[in-house]
Scaffold this active site. Structure first.
Site, PDB file in Angstrom:
ATOM      1  N   ALA A 132       0.857  -1.191   0.000  1.00  0.00           N
ATOM      2  CA  ALA A 132       0.000   0.000   0.000  1.00  0.00           C
ATOM      3  C   ALA A 132       0.883   1.228   0.000  1.00  0.00           C
ATOM      4  O   ALA A 132       1.998   1.219   0.514  1.00  0.00           O
ATOM      5  CB  ALA A 132      -0.913  -0.013   1.231  1.00  0.00           C
ATOM      6  N   ALA A 134       0.522   5.582   0.624  1.00  0.00           N
ATOM      7  CA  ALA A 134      -0.351   6.669   1.060  1.00  0.00           C
ATOM      8  C   ALA A 134       0.393   7.990   0.943  1.00  0.00           C
ATOM      9  O   ALA A 134       1.363   8.107   0.197  1.00  0.00           O
ATOM     10  CB  ALA A 134      -0.835   6.414   2.490  1.00  0.00           C
ATOM     11  N   SER A 135      -0.036   8.987   1.696  1.00  0.00           N
ATOM     12  CA  SER A 135       0.519  10.330   1.529  1.00  0.00           C
ATOM     13  C   SER A 135       1.886  10.500   2.187  1.00  0.00           C
ATOM     14  O   SER A 135       2.692  11.312   1.742  1.00  0.00           O
ATOM     15  CB  SER A 135      -0.451  11.363   2.101  1.00  0.00           C
ATOM     16  N   ILE A 136       2.176   9.748   3.248  1.00  0.00           N
ATOM     17  CA  ILE A 136       3.407   9.954   3.999  1.00  0.00           C
ATOM     18  C   ILE A 136       4.380   8.788   3.854  1.00  0.00           C
ATOM     19  O   ILE A 136       5.590   8.961   3.930  1.00  0.00           O
ATOM     20  CB  ILE A 136       3.080  10.222   5.484  1.00  0.00           C
ATOM     21  N   GLY A 137       3.871   7.585   3.615  1.00  0.00           N
ATOM     22  CA  GLY A 137       4.746   6.437   3.503  1.00  0.00           C
ATOM     23  C   GLY A 137       4.075   5.283   2.794  1.00  0.00           C
ATOM     24  O   GLY A 137       2.919   5.374   2.368  1.00  0.00           O
ATOM     25  N   LYS A 153       6.745  -0.216   7.315  1.00  0.00           N
ATOM     26  CA  LYS A 153       6.221   1.053   6.822  1.00  0.00           C
ATOM     27  C   LYS A 153       7.386   2.013   6.635  1.00  0.00           C
ATOM     28  O   LYS A 153       8.069   2.367   7.597  1.00  0.00           O
ATOM     29  CB  LYS A 153       5.205   1.608   7.815  1.00  0.00           C
ATOM     30  N   ASP A 283      -8.610   7.457  10.603  1.00  0.00           N
ATOM     31  CA  ASP A 283      -8.620   7.182   9.165  1.00  0.00           C
ATOM     32  C   ASP A 283      -9.421   5.910   8.901  1.00  0.00           C
ATOM     33  O   ASP A 283      -8.936   4.808   9.141  1.00  0.00           O
ATOM     34  CB  ASP A 283      -7.191   7.020   8.645  1.00  0.00           C
TER      35      ASP A 283
END
Length: 443
Positions: A132, A134-137, A153, A283
């Site tokens: 996956a 996402a916006s940060i990692g 992560k 989230d």
């Protein structure tokens, strides 16, 4: 669709990308203006800058940049279209499900910085294509040499250093495109967004959130958590136990009794987070919930967006919910002021419209029969009131950021329960949870 894209890691590179984005928006505006002038129209500048094509261009570029610029777009979109123009709100909302991922070499650089040059010797297997992004990692599947399967992560390089400048640059773009109403004060939202983003970019803090949450759940067999590996976790790399459950949205074909039991667990957990513990995993992306078919446990993932709510804040939210369910309109308005939805200087007409909206939101808890989430026209009726607030009543205030995160939590939960096609006695669950013993303080 996500694809491999090298992350701009320096402030200069990110500023240059933001500059190219601004240039692209201007170019799109010029092209649209030329077309409309040829048709004999006299378009306004804000209409040219906020065309559907420019809104899509903004969303695409933010998905490439990731980091704080993308996250701020997600946060602002949580207002549900109350303040932003519909085209821009829709483009920003799509960022929740869209992010490019780092190429192999950039992932290896981050891991070498965290663990040293020979980091890979500790692993039997490390899969560089992420599970996956996402916006940060992004998250990777890996197997340690001692046999433990873990989720790793990995934070995008430069994200933490660029948070403040990304947020400021994004805010400048919103002002230049006239995306915000005249006189709208976005400054408080920006400051809170920066603080929240700095917290989300601290993976040591996320590990502590998971451990806190595990303590609150105790030995409840209905849940499983990705417990962190402290010895391999740094501020920019988070190692956790791997949870290999089924996607929760794929369970819509389970027998109704099993779906209802799972939905009841989800709903009760959300209420306990907000009103009992004050520790909220805010989230509600479907990917953050999985199901273990072996023992029926609900697996909870991704605690980066965990928010803490102090006892007085929980009391205000509880008072508003109870007023919206059973109280008078005056009680709803009074508690809405305490939470930050309304202010004493708001007009009577505006207050009445907002009270009506809050009453609608609490409608499932007032229903005499179990509420059917799938097929309900409640979201449509709420949107109609929101449109009235935006167009006729000049919606002029974004709620406090902590309330916006609850909006995201509630709307995501509603969508998930709708996907599971369940009917729940919402009022009964709410009253049972609100009478539970006080939770631990959110410190």
């Amino acid at each position: 669709m996500s694809k491999e894209h090298r992350m701009p890691s320096s402030r200069l590179a990110r500023f240059a990308k933001m500059g190219r984005l601004a240039g692209g928006l201007a170019g799109g505006a010029i092209g649209e203006g030329t077309r409309q002038l040829a048709q004999g129209k006299r378009p306004r500048l804000d209409q040219l800058l906020l065309t559907p094509a420019n809104a899509r261009r903004l969303g695409d570029r933010l998905s490439e940049m990731r980091g704080a610029a993308m996250k701020l777009g997600q946060i602002i979109s949580m207002d549900g279209g109350n303040v932003l123009p519909p085209e821009l709100s829709e483009a920003l909302a799509r960022l929740r499900d869209k992010a490019h991922y780092m190429p192999l070499g950039q992932v290896a650089q981050v891991l070498e910085t965290a663990w040293g040059k020979d980091w890979d010797r500790a692993f039997e297997r490390f899969i560089f294509t992420p599970l996956a992004a996402a916006s940060i990692g992004q998250v990777h599947d890996a197997l340690l040499r001692d046999g433990r399967r873990i989720a790793v992560k990995v934070q995008y390089p430069g994200v933490r250093r660029s948070i403040d400048s990304d947020v400021d640059n994004m805010a400048t773009l919103l002002r230049l495109t006239h995306a915000l109403p005249d006189g709208f004060d976005i400054a408080p939202l920006l400051e809170e967004a920066k603080q929240q983003l700095h917290e989300e970019a601290d993976y040591l803090l996320e590990a502590r959130h998971i451990e806190r949450y595990a303590t609150l759940l105790g030995d409840d067999p209905r849940f499983e958590l990705p417990l962190p590996l402290p010895e391999r976790t740094t501020a920019e790399v988070l190692c956790m136990r791997f949870l290999d459950g089924q996607p929760i949205e794929s369970l819509e074909h389970l027998p109704a009794t099993e779906r209802t039991e799972l939905a009841n667990t989800l709903f009760e957990l959300a209420l306990r987070e907000v009103f009992v513990w004050g520790v909220v995993q805010s989230d509600p992306n479907f990917a953050n919930y999985r199901y273990n078919p072996v023992n029926g446990a609900l697996q909870l993932l991704d605690f980066g967006a965990t928010r803490l709510y102090a006892p007085d804040r929980r009391d205000a939210l509880r008072a508003l919910l109870l007023a919206a369910i059973d109280g008078s309109d005056a009680a709803v308005a009074r508690t809405a002021v305490q939470v930050g939805y309304l202010a004493d200087e708001d007009s009577a007409h505006y207050r009445d419209a907002f009270v009506r909206l809050l009453r609608l939101a609490a409608e499932p808890a007032r229903a005499a029969e179990p509420f059917a989430f799938s097929g309900s026209d409640l979201p449509q009726r709420m949107r109609e009131v929101l449109v009235q607030l935006r167009v006729r009543d000049k919606f002029h205030r974004i709620p406090p950021t902590d309330v916006l995160y609850l909006h995201r939590k509630i709307s995501g939960l509603y969508l998930l329960l709708s996907r599971l096609k369940v009917r729940l006695p919402v009022g009964e669950i709410v009253r049972h949870t609100l009478t539970a013993p006080p939770g631990r303080p959110a410190d």
